[in-house]
Design a protein around this motif. Structure first.
Motif, short mmCIF file in Angstrom:
data_model
loop_
_atom_site.label_atom_id
_atom_site.label_comp_id
_atom_site.label_asym_id
_atom_site.label_seq_id
_atom_site.Cartn_x
_atom_site.Cartn_y
_atom_site.Cartn_z
N HIS A 3 1.81 -5.85 6.87
CA HIS A 3 2.58 -4.60 5.97
C HIS A 3 3.73 -4.39 6.80
O HIS A 3 3.86 -3.18 7.32
CB HIS A 3 1.43 -3.55 5.96
N ASP B 22 5.15 3.48 -8.92
CA ASP B 22 5.85 4.82 -9.54
C ASP B 22 6.70 4.49 -10.70
O ASP B 22 7.34 3.40 -10.71
CB ASP B 22 6.46 5.19 -8.38
N ASN C 140 0.96 -1.18 -0.06
CA ASN C 140 0.00 -0.04 0.13
C ASN C 140 0.88 1.35 0.10
O ASN C 140 1.85 1.25 0.61
CB ASN C 140 -0.83 0.01 1.08
N ARG C 141 0.54 2.16 -0.70
CA ARG C 141 1.08 3.46 -0.75
C ARG C 141 1.26 4.28 0.37
O ARG C 141 2.18 4.79 0.95
CB ARG C 141 0.62 4.26 -1.89
N ASP C 142 -0.31 4.29 1.07
CA ASP C 142 -0.36 5.06 2.15
C ASP C 142 -0.90 4.34 3.52
O ASP C 142 -1.18 3.25 3.27
CB ASP C 142 -1.52 6.27 1.84
N LEU C 143 -0.36 4.80 4.38
CA LEU C 143 -0.91 4.09 5.73
C LEU C 143 -2.43 4.56 6.16
O LEU C 143 -2.82 5.80 6.11
CB LEU C 143 0.05 4.33 6.86
N PRO C 144 -3.30 3.63 6.58
CA PRO C 144 -4.46 4.14 7.08
C PRO C 144 -4.55 4.64 8.47
O PRO C 144 -4.71 3.82 9.35
CB PRO C 144 -5.40 2.61 6.69
N TRP C 145 -4.01 5.99 8.72
CA TRP C 145 -3.73 6.31 9.86
C TRP C 145 -4.99 6.14 10.64
O TRP C 145 -5.04 6.03 12.19
CB TRP C 145 -3.28 7.66 9.93
N HIS D 78 7.72 3.28 -4.15
CA HIS D 78 6.28 2.53 -4.25
C HIS D 78 6.36 1.82 -5.74
O HIS D 78 6.64 2.55 -6.83
CB HIS D 78 5.09 3.32 -4.10
#
Length: 175
Positions: free
Chosen positions: A124, A153, A108-113, A150
């Motif tokens: 992950h 990209d 995943n590119r972003d963390l689900p904060w 990532h």
């Protein structure tokens, strides 16, 4: 070198058997998606073949020995999906005589904060596993390319493509 499409690189993923079948299936799903995306990328001149999830030292050694004798395989793309004890790679890496690229990425590119929990973290941990793999490669003085970023990209695909062309040249020198 004409005919690069006849060659392949093997996409191999490090994890641990302790995570269990459900987690390892997700690891496989993520690995298959990344390998397929790299295979479809115009920057990648050879076939990218998802090989397997490696969770035990003997599996790593067997894969490295198999890669050594596979005529179409010009190298390995190594990705650590989860926490992966690097010591299980030592024997296999000692035997491997093909180039490797260490793909230091996470699925995943972003963390689900807003919803992150231990289940998410267990699935992950490529940042941790990747650093450990890099450390063992450095300690063993293994020549390798490290590509960071990532996997979706273009810069990452470009860097992997450049490494693949160098691996093709290395292969030609060997034959």
């Amino acid at each position: 070198m004409a005919g690069l499409e006849e060659f392949e690189v093997w996409f191999v993923t490090g994890s641990q058997h302790l995570y269990g079948d459900r987690v390892l299936q997700q690891v496989a799903d993520h690995s298959i998606k990344i390998a397929a995306a790299l295979d479809d990328a115009p920057q990648i001149p050879v076939k990218v073949v998802f090989k397997t999830i490696l969770t035990r030292p003997q599996e790593v050694t067997e894969l490295c020995v198999e890669a050594n004798s596979a005529g179409k395989c010009i190298g390995l793309i190594c990705w650590m999906h989860t926490f992966s004890p690097a010591k299980m790679w030592i024997n296999g890496l000692k035997k491997l005589n093909k180039p490797i690229v260490h793909l230091h990425t996470q699925f995943n590119r972003d963390l689900p904060w807003d919803s992150i929990d231990m289940d998410y973290m267990n699935l992950h941990q490529s940042a941790h596993g990747g650093r450990e793999f890099g450390f063992i490669g450095s300690r063993m003085k293994i020549k390798r390319k490290v590509v960071v970023g990532h996997w979706m990209d273009d810069d990452v695909k470009n860097d992997v493509g450049i490494w693949i062309r160098a691996a093709c040249g290395w292969h030609e020198m060997q034959t």
